[in-house]
Design a protein around this motif. Structure first.
Motif, PDB file in Angstrom:
ATOM      1  N   ASP A 135       0.817  -1.221   0.000  1.00  0.00           N
ATOM      2  CA  ASP A 135       0.000   0.000   0.000  1.00  0.00           C
ATOM      3  C   ASP A 135       0.849   1.268   0.000  1.00  0.00           C
ATOM      4  OD1 ASP A 135      -2.324  -1.517   0.031  1.00  0.00           O
ATOM      5  OD2 ASP A 135      -2.435  -1.537   2.228  1.00  0.00           O
ATOM      6  N   LYS A 136       2.134   1.130   0.386  1.00  0.00           N
ATOM      7  CA  LYS A 136       2.998   2.311   0.443  1.00  0.00           C
ATOM      8  C   LYS A 136       3.789   2.538  -0.836  1.00  0.00           C
ATOM      9  CE  LYS A 136       3.526   2.391   5.480  1.00  0.00           C
ATOM     10  NZ  LYS A 136       4.486   2.350   6.614  1.00  0.00           N
ATOM     11  N   ILE A 137       3.583   1.687  -1.838  1.00  0.00           N
ATOM     12  CA  ILE A 137       4.242   1.882  -3.129  1.00  0.00           C
ATOM     13  C   ILE A 137       3.258   2.573  -4.064  1.00  0.00           C
ATOM     14  CG2 ILE A 137       5.328   0.785  -5.118  1.00  0.00           C
ATOM     15  CD1 ILE A 137       6.189  -1.476  -3.320  1.00  0.00           C
ATOM     16  N   SER A 138       3.566   3.812  -4.416  1.00  0.00           N
ATOM     17  CA  SER A 138       2.710   4.586  -5.313  1.00  0.00           C
ATOM     18  C   SER A 138       3.154   4.325  -6.755  1.00  0.00           C
ATOM     19  CB  SER A 138       2.803   6.075  -4.978  1.00  0.00           C
ATOM     20  OG  SER A 138       1.978   6.827  -5.841  1.00  0.00           O
ATOM     21  N   PHE A 139       2.551   3.312  -7.366  1.00  0.00           N
ATOM     22  CA  PHE A 139       2.982   2.914  -8.695  1.00  0.00           C
ATOM     23  C   PHE A 139       2.784   4.014  -9.732  1.00  0.00           C
ATOM     24  CE2 PHE A 139       2.716  -1.246  -6.720  1.00  0.00           C
ATOM     25  CZ  PHE A 139       3.795  -1.899  -7.275  1.00  0.00           C
ATOM     26  N   ASP A 140       1.776   4.841  -9.546  1.00  0.00           N
ATOM     27  CA  ASP A 140       1.525   5.900 -10.530  1.00  0.00           C
ATOM     28  C   ASP A 140       2.645   6.923 -10.569  1.00  0.00           C
ATOM     29  OD1 ASP A 140      -0.838   4.800 -11.426  1.00  0.00           O
ATOM     30  OD2 ASP A 140      -2.074   5.871  -9.963  1.00  0.00           O
ATOM     31  N   ASP A 141       3.491   6.963  -9.546  1.00  0.00           N
ATOM     32  CA  ASP A 141       4.650   7.863  -9.550  1.00  0.00           C
ATOM     33  C   ASP A 141       5.834   7.258 -10.299  1.00  0.00           C
ATOM     34  OD1 ASP A 141       3.259   9.708  -8.068  1.00  0.00           O
ATOM     35  OD2 ASP A 141       4.055   9.013  -6.141  1.00  0.00           O
ATOM     36  N   LEU A 142       5.758   5.961 -10.610  1.00  0.00           N
ATOM     37  CA  LEU A 142       6.871   5.257 -11.253  1.00  0.00           C
ATOM     38  C   LEU A 142       6.716   5.289 -12.769  1.00  0.00           C
ATOM     39  CD1 LEU A 142       7.043   2.116  -8.916  1.00  0.00           C
ATOM     40  CD2 LEU A 142       8.381   4.224  -8.748  1.00  0.00           C
ATOM     41  N   LYS A 143       7.008   6.409 -13.375  1.00  0.00           N
ATOM     42  CA  LYS A 143       6.925   6.528 -14.829  1.00  0.00           C
ATOM     43  C   LYS A 143       8.109   5.778 -15.434  1.00  0.00           C
ATOM     44  CE  LYS A 143       3.527   9.429 -14.204  1.00  0.00           C
ATOM     45  NZ  LYS A 143       2.123   9.018 -14.403  1.00  0.00           N
ATOM     46  N   THR A 144       7.845   4.650 -16.068  1.00  0.00           N
ATOM     47  CA  THR A 144       8.939   3.797 -16.526  1.00  0.00           C
ATOM     48  C   THR A 144       8.532   2.986 -17.747  1.00  0.00           C
ATOM     49  OG1 THR A 144      10.507   2.086 -15.812  1.00  0.00           O
ATOM     50  CG2 THR A 144       8.258   1.897 -14.985  1.00  0.00           C
ATOM     51  N   LYS A 145       9.543   2.538 -18.500  1.00  0.00           N
ATOM     52  CA  LYS A 145       9.303   1.698 -19.675  1.00  0.00           C
ATOM     53  C   LYS A 145       9.277   0.216 -19.299  1.00  0.00           C
ATOM     54  CE  LYS A 145      11.914   5.066 -22.421  1.00  0.00           C
ATOM     55  NZ  LYS A 145      13.178   5.291 -23.189  1.00  0.00           N
ATOM     56  N   TRP A 146      10.131  -0.152 -18.342  1.00  0.00           N
ATOM     57  CA  TRP A 146      10.244  -1.537 -17.894  1.00  0.00           C
ATOM     58  C   TRP A 146      10.149  -1.607 -16.381  1.00  0.00           C
ATOM     59  CZ3 TRP A 146      11.220  -6.343 -20.296  1.00  0.00           C
ATOM     60  CH2 TRP A 146      11.415  -6.313 -21.686  1.00  0.00           C
ATOM     61  N   MET A 147       9.704  -2.756 -15.879  1.00  0.00           N
ATOM     62  CA  MET A 147       9.735  -3.024 -14.450  1.00  0.00           C
ATOM     63  C   MET A 147      10.331  -4.415 -14.246  1.00  0.00           C
ATOM     64  SD  MET A 147       6.711  -2.946 -11.579  1.00  0.00           S
ATOM     65  CE  MET A 147       6.733  -1.148 -11.574  1.00  0.00           C
ATOM     66  N   PHE A 148      11.337  -4.483 -13.339  1.00  0.00           N
ATOM     67  CA  PHE A 148      11.970  -5.760 -12.991  1.00  0.00           C
ATOM     68  C   PHE A 148      11.572  -6.122 -11.576  1.00  0.00           C
ATOM     69  CE2 PHE A 148      15.531  -7.816 -10.747  1.00  0.00           C
ATOM     70  CZ  PHE A 148      15.547  -9.027 -11.433  1.00  0.00           C
ATOM     71  N   LEU A 149      11.046  -7.340 -11.395  1.00  0.00           N
ATOM     72  CA  LEU A 149      10.627  -7.805 -10.079  1.00  0.00           C
ATOM     73  C   LEU A 149      11.525  -8.942  -9.644  1.00  0.00           C
ATOM     74  CD1 LEU A 149       6.755  -7.832 -10.621  1.00  0.00           C
ATOM     75  CD2 LEU A 149       8.146  -6.034  -9.588  1.00  0.00           C
ATOM     76  N   ASP A 150      12.146  -8.764  -8.494  1.00  0.00           N
ATOM     77  CA  ASP A 150      13.000  -9.797  -7.915  1.00  0.00           C
ATOM     78  C   ASP A 150      12.235 -10.410  -6.734  1.00  0.00           C
ATOM     79  OD1 ASP A 150      15.772 -11.042  -7.676  1.00  0.00           O
ATOM     80  OD2 ASP A 150      15.560 -10.132  -5.695  1.00  0.00           O
ATOM     81  N   SER A 151      12.934 -10.875  -5.722  1.00  0.00           N
ATOM     82  CA  SER A 151      12.295 -11.449  -4.542  1.00  0.00           C
ATOM     83  C   SER A 151      11.479 -10.384  -3.821  1.00  0.00           C
ATOM     84  CB  SER A 151      13.353 -12.023  -3.603  1.00  0.00           C
ATOM     85  OG  SER A 151      12.766 -12.445  -2.404  1.00  0.00           O
ATOM     86  N   LEU A 152      10.202 -10.693  -3.581  1.00  0.00           N
ATOM     87  CA  LEU A 152       9.292  -9.764  -2.911  1.00  0.00           C
ATOM     88  C   LEU A 152       8.862 -10.289  -1.552  1.00  0.00           C
ATOM     89  CD1 LEU A 152       7.028  -8.880  -5.987  1.00  0.00           C
ATOM     90  CD2 LEU A 152       9.056  -7.654  -5.174  1.00  0.00           C
ATOM     91  N   GLY A 153       9.617 -11.239  -1.024  1.00  0.00           N
ATOM     92  CA  GLY A 153       9.298 -11.784   0.281  1.00  0.00           C
ATOM     93  C   GLY A 153       8.027 -12.603   0.300  1.00  0.00           C
ATOM     94  N   GLY A 154       7.590 -13.061  -0.880  1.00  0.00           N
ATOM     95  CA  GLY A 154       6.386 -13.871  -0.956  1.00  0.00           C
ATOM     96  C   GLY A 154       5.098 -13.073  -0.917  1.00  0.00           C
ATOM     97  N   HIS A 155       5.177 -11.745  -1.006  1.00  0.00           N
ATOM     98  CA  HIS A 155       3.988 -10.895  -0.936  1.00  0.00           C
ATOM     99  C   HIS A 155       3.224 -10.962  -2.265  1.00  0.00           C
ATOM    100  CE1 HIS A 155       4.924  -9.101   2.957  1.00  0.00           C
ATOM    101  NE2 HIS A 155       6.182  -9.012   2.548  1.00  0.00           N
ATOM    102  N   ASP A 157       0.239 -10.065  -2.888  1.00  0.00           N
ATOM    103  CA  ASP A 157      -0.511  -8.837  -3.155  1.00  0.00           C
ATOM    104  C   ASP A 157       0.339  -7.813  -3.882  1.00  0.00           C
ATOM    105  OD1 ASP A 157       1.113  -8.546  -0.894  1.00  0.00           O
ATOM    106  OD2 ASP A 157      -0.221  -7.089   0.067  1.00  0.00           O
ATOM    107  N   LEU A 158       1.620  -7.722  -3.533  1.00  0.00           N
ATOM    108  CA  LEU A 158       2.518  -6.794  -4.201  1.00  0.00           C
ATOM    109  C   LEU A 158       2.802  -7.244  -5.622  1.00  0.00           C
ATOM    110  CD1 LEU A 158       4.417  -4.426  -4.388  1.00  0.00           C
ATOM    111  CD2 LEU A 158       6.139  -5.731  -3.120  1.00  0.00           C
ATOM    112  N   LEU A 159       3.055  -8.538  -5.807  1.00  0.00           N
ATOM    113  CA  LEU A 159       3.287  -9.073  -7.142  1.00  0.00           C
ATOM    114  C   LEU A 159       2.098  -8.800  -8.045  1.00  0.00           C
ATOM    115  CD1 LEU A 159       4.957 -10.805  -9.134  1.00  0.00           C
ATOM    116  CD2 LEU A 159       3.880 -12.823  -8.116  1.00  0.00           C
ATOM    117  N   GLU A 160       0.904  -9.090  -7.555  1.00  0.00           N
ATOM    118  CA  GLU A 160      -0.315  -8.900  -8.345  1.00  0.00           C
ATOM    119  C   GLU A 160      -0.541  -7.424  -8.661  1.00  0.00           C
ATOM    120  OE1 GLU A 160      -4.676 -10.880  -8.129  1.00  0.00           O
ATOM    121  OE2 GLU A 160      -4.057  -9.785  -6.328  1.00  0.00           O
TER     122      GLU A 160
END
Length: 217
Positions: A135-155, A157-160
């Motif tokens: 809930d504390k990650i404001s994705f709309d502020d992340l203006k980007t072409k690519w997103m890389f996801l590594d280990s998220l601690g099994g969350h 909800d964050l992955l989705e």
């Protein structure tokens, strides 16, 4: 506009080069081989390296050194190691303002014992490294072409949340998931994984995810 945003684990790593290990073969160890040290003694460290670590930060440094505009999102403790890690990333030209800083635990920390052969044994303290608050990650502020996801601690909800946002905004996705993400199982992950342009795991992880025998390449 960033070229890529890396989201994942962030740790302080300490590499110790020690020549006085004794390697023994034994079924008592999961790898069939163990490292032994003389109990109650003092050993000289031949080489000491302090650096940032973690899949999210390592990837971010790699991207930045390729000349890509890079941001990194991770979690650190409100401690010296956390601030030192952020300073190191900033020195690489990586935007760190999206990091979460928590005060209820310490920054993740790993001690890596390096054998003269180059093989490594890692003592890992996870700490805050995987305590993401989606809930504390404001994705709309992340203006980007690519997103890389590594280990998220099994969350999950964050992955989705990350995948759905990327798909809705035309952001390309790449991932090297951690073990806790893979623990969700292939059926649960399938709807998300189909959206990734790049997905990679090692052979052991692939066997676990697909149910195909490890030896059946």
């Amino acid at each position: 506009m960033f070229d890529i945003v890396s989201i994942g684990s962030a740790t302080r790593d300490v590499f110790l080069g020690i020549n006085d290990f004794k390697r023994i073969k034994s079924s008592d160890f999961s790898t069939g081989e163990g490292l032994c040290l003389p109990f109650g003694s003092k050993l000289e460290i031949k080489k000491l390296v302090l650096t940032s670590g973690g899949g999210g930060t390592n990837a971010a440094v790699t991207f930045a050194r390729q000349g890509l505009e890079t941001a990194c999102v991770g979690v650190v403790g409100d401690d010296f190691n956390g601030q030192d890690l952020l300073n190191e990333l900033a020195g690489e030209g990586i935007e760190t303002k999206y990091f979460q800083k928590h005060s209820d635990d310490l920054t993740a920390y790993s001690v890596i014992l390096v054998d003269p052969s180059g093989e490594r044994t890692i003592l890992s303290y996870k700490g805050e490294g995987q305590h993401f608050d989606a809930d504390k990650i404001s994705f709309d502020d992340l203006k980007t072409k690519w997103m890389f996801l590594d280990s998220l601690g099994g969350h999950y909800d964050l992955l989705e949340k990350a995948v759905n946002w990327a798909v809705a905004n035309g952001v390309k996705l790449a991932t090297n998931p951690g073990g806790k993400e893979l623990d969700h199982g292939l059926e649960k992950l399938k709807p998300l994984l189909k959206n990734f342009s790049i997905f990679w795991v090692n052979q052991e992880e692939a066997a676990k995810l697909t149910g195909i025998d490890y030896k059946n390449e």
